[in-house]
Design a protein around this motif. Structure first.
Motif, short mmCIF file in Angstrom:
data_model
loop_
_atom_site.label_atom_id
_atom_site.label_comp_id
_atom_site.label_asym_id
_atom_site.label_seq_id
_atom_site.Cartn_x
_atom_site.Cartn_y
_atom_site.Cartn_z
N LEU A 67 0.88 -1.17 0.00
CA LEU A 67 0.00 0.00 0.00
C LEU A 67 0.91 1.22 0.00
O LEU A 67 1.69 1.42 0.94
CB LEU A 67 -0.89 0.00 1.24
N LEU A 68 0.88 1.99 -1.08
CA LEU A 68 1.77 3.14 -1.19
C LEU A 68 1.20 4.38 -0.51
O LEU A 68 1.95 5.18 0.03
CB LEU A 68 2.06 3.44 -2.66
N TYR A 94 -1.74 1.40 -4.75
CA TYR A 94 -0.96 0.21 -4.42
C TYR A 94 0.20 0.06 -5.38
O TYR A 94 0.10 0.43 -6.55
CB TYR A 94 -1.81 -1.06 -4.56
N GLU A 95 1.26 -0.57 -4.91
CA GLU A 95 2.27 -1.11 -5.81
C GLU A 95 1.79 -2.52 -6.16
O GLU A 95 1.27 -3.22 -5.29
CB GLU A 95 3.63 -1.18 -5.13
N ALA A 96 1.94 -2.92 -7.40
CA ALA A 96 1.49 -4.25 -7.80
C ALA A 96 2.45 -4.83 -8.83
O ALA A 96 3.11 -4.09 -9.57
CB ALA A 96 0.08 -4.19 -8.38
N GLN A 97 2.50 -6.16 -8.86
CA GLN A 97 3.32 -6.83 -9.88
C GLN A 97 2.43 -7.71 -10.74
O GLN A 97 1.45 -8.28 -10.26
CB GLN A 97 4.44 -7.64 -9.25
N VAL A 98 2.77 -7.78 -12.00
CA VAL A 98 2.03 -8.60 -12.95
C VAL A 98 2.35 -10.06 -12.66
O VAL A 98 3.52 -10.45 -12.56
CB VAL A 98 2.40 -8.22 -14.40
N THR A 99 1.30 -10.88 -12.54
CA THR A 99 1.49 -12.31 -12.27
C THR A 99 0.94 -13.20 -13.38
O THR A 99 1.13 -14.40 -13.36
CB THR A 99 0.79 -12.70 -10.95
N LEU A 137 4.70 8.52 -4.75
CA LEU A 137 4.49 7.58 -3.64
C LEU A 137 5.39 6.36 -3.79
O LEU A 137 5.97 5.87 -2.81
CB LEU A 137 3.02 7.15 -3.58
N TRP A 138 5.53 5.86 -5.02
CA TRP A 138 6.35 4.68 -5.28
C TRP A 138 7.83 4.96 -4.98
O TRP A 138 8.52 4.13 -4.41
CB TRP A 138 6.14 4.25 -6.74
N ARG A 139 8.30 6.14 -5.37
CA ARG A 139 9.71 6.48 -5.17
C ARG A 139 10.02 6.85 -3.72
O ARG A 139 11.04 6.45 -3.17
CB ARG A 139 10.09 7.66 -6.07
N VAL A 144 3.49 8.32 6.08
CA VAL A 144 2.06 8.55 6.29
C VAL A 144 1.24 8.28 5.04
O VAL A 144 0.03 8.52 5.01
CB VAL A 144 1.76 9.97 6.83
N GLY A 145 1.89 7.80 3.97
CA GLY A 145 1.17 7.45 2.75
C GLY A 145 0.70 8.62 1.94
O GLY A 145 -0.23 8.53 1.15
N ARG A 146 1.36 9.73 2.08
CA ARG A 146 1.01 10.91 1.30
C ARG A 146 2.28 11.68 1.02
O ARG A 146 2.99 12.05 1.95
CB ARG A 146 0.03 11.78 2.09
N SER A 147 2.60 11.88 -0.24
CA SER A 147 3.86 12.53 -0.57
C SER A 147 3.76 14.06 -0.52
O SER A 147 4.70 14.72 -0.18
CB SER A 147 4.35 12.10 -1.95
N ARG A 148 2.59 14.58 -0.85
CA ARG A 148 2.41 16.03 -0.84
C ARG A 148 1.28 16.35 0.11
O ARG A 148 0.11 16.22 -0.23
CB ARG A 148 2.07 16.55 -2.23
N PHE A 149 1.61 16.77 1.32
CA PHE A 149 0.59 17.05 2.31
C PHE A 149 0.15 18.50 2.19
O PHE A 149 0.97 19.39 2.12
CB PHE A 149 1.09 16.77 3.73
N THR A 150 -1.16 18.71 2.19
CA THR A 150 -1.69 20.06 2.19
C THR A 150 -2.57 20.21 3.43
O THR A 150 -3.10 19.23 3.97
CB THR A 150 -2.54 20.36 0.93
#
Length: 155
Positions: A67-68, A94-99, A137-139, A144-150
């Motif tokens: 969960l990003l 979410y981050e996800a991988q192809v299966t 978010l991935w990088r 807190v799961g938020r890259s740009r907080f306002t």
């Protein structure tokens, strides 16, 4: 004032330096790249939503691996017969991988094309803001799961 909340789940799928995107077709016919994903159905778990939506839009089966974060967006509107409105979108990323599965385009949906794009070419694409938010978010993997907080009220 009419209020509406939409909850959706999206996937950041990166493989071999490329990002999986779906091309969203707006009601006015304009097209922009977005993360594969979409709206939750009532009673559906967010993880199931992202798996279902990625398969619908790209043909791929995916497994969410992290969960990003969660992003929120607000828009106001003024409709002729409905009056003013306030729309909020809650976007679970979410981050996800192809299966499994195979790349294909969605038929009769909100997207018309699915494709892998080199990460360094993403800034040159015509895209929705969610692509940049998902990549941030991935990088960054913010705690807190938020890259740009306002601050509240600013989006």
């Amino acid at each position: 004032m009419q209020k509406e909340l939409r909850v959706a789940a999206y996937a950041v799928c990166v493989r071999d330096g490329q990002l999986l995107l779906a091309r969203w077709v707006a009601k006015d016919g304009s097209k922009r790249w977005t993360l594969p994903g979409g709206g939750m159905e009532h009673g559906e778990e967010p993880v199931r939503t992202v798996v279902r939506e990625v398969e619908e839009e790209t043909g791929y089966l995916v497994e969410p691996t992290a969960l990003l974060g969660v992003d929120s967006i607000r828009r106001s509107w003024l409709r002729l017969f409905d009056g003013p409105g306030d729309w909020q979108g809650l976007r679970i990323v979410y981050e996800a991988q192809v299966t499994g599965g195979a790349l294909r385009n969605e038929i009769d949906g909100s997207t018309d094309l699915a494709a892998w794009h080199p990460l360094d070419s993403v800034p040159s694409l015509t895209r929705v803001e969610l692509v940049d938010i998902g990549l941030d978010l991935w990088r960054e993997r913010p705690p807190v799961g938020r890259s740009r907080f306002t601050t509240p009220g600013n989006g």
